[in-house]
Design an enzyme around this catalytic site. Structure first.
Site, PDB file in Angstrom:
ATOM      1  N   CYS A 143      -0.041   3.771   2.728  1.00 15.65           N
ATOM      2  CA  CYS A 143       0.431   3.261   4.030  1.00 15.65           C
ATOM      3  C   CYS A 143       1.890   3.655   4.242  1.00 15.65           C
ATOM      4  CB  CYS A 143       0.295   1.741   4.102  1.00 15.65           C
ATOM      5  SG  CYS A 143      -1.399   1.151   3.982  1.00 15.65           S
TER       6      CYS A 143
ATOM      7  N   CYS B 102       0.822  -1.218   0.000  1.00 15.52           N
ATOM      8  CA  CYS B 102       0.000   0.000   0.000  1.00 15.52           C
ATOM      9  C   CYS B 102       0.858   1.271   0.000  1.00 15.52           C
ATOM     10  CB  CYS B 102      -0.908  -0.064   1.234  1.00 15.52           C
ATOM     11  SG  CYS B 102      -1.728   1.479   1.668  1.00 15.52           S
TER      12      CYS B 102
END
Length: 101
Positions: free
Chosen positions: A28, A25
């Site tokens: 993230c 991600c």
């Protein structure tokens, strides 16, 4: 991660910020330095727990995680705040201070 150890983790007086994340991600990864600064500034006022949704898929589904990053803020076993997407340092601090006062 099963429900019982998680329940024990979030039951204390100290707020617990749970970061549901994934290695693939991009947002993230962008959120990581913000979380680190949050941890550095808040010190022992909050605990931070990272949960990889790929390694804990059943638990993430049980918790209703539909996208990453998603953060949940718990205190005394109760979900006090939840948000999806990258959050600002100010937002994180404000949420912890709101439940700590």
């Amino acid at each position: 991660m099963s429900k019982l150890p998680f329940q024990n983790l979030i039951n204390g007086d100290i707020p617990v910020l749970v970061d549901f994340t994934a290695t693939w991600c991009g947002p993230c990864k962008a959120f990581m330095p913000i979380l680190q600064q949050f941890k550095d500034e808040m010190k022992d006022k909050v605990r931070i727990v990272k949960i990889d949704i790929d390694k804990n898929e059943a638990f993430a589904n049980e918790m209703g995680i539909r996208g990453v990053p998603t953060v949940h803020l718990y205190q005394k076993g109760e979900l006090k705040w939840s948000a999806s997407g990258v959050q600002s340092l100010e937002t994180l601090k404000n949420q912890v201070e709101a439940i700590s006062s």
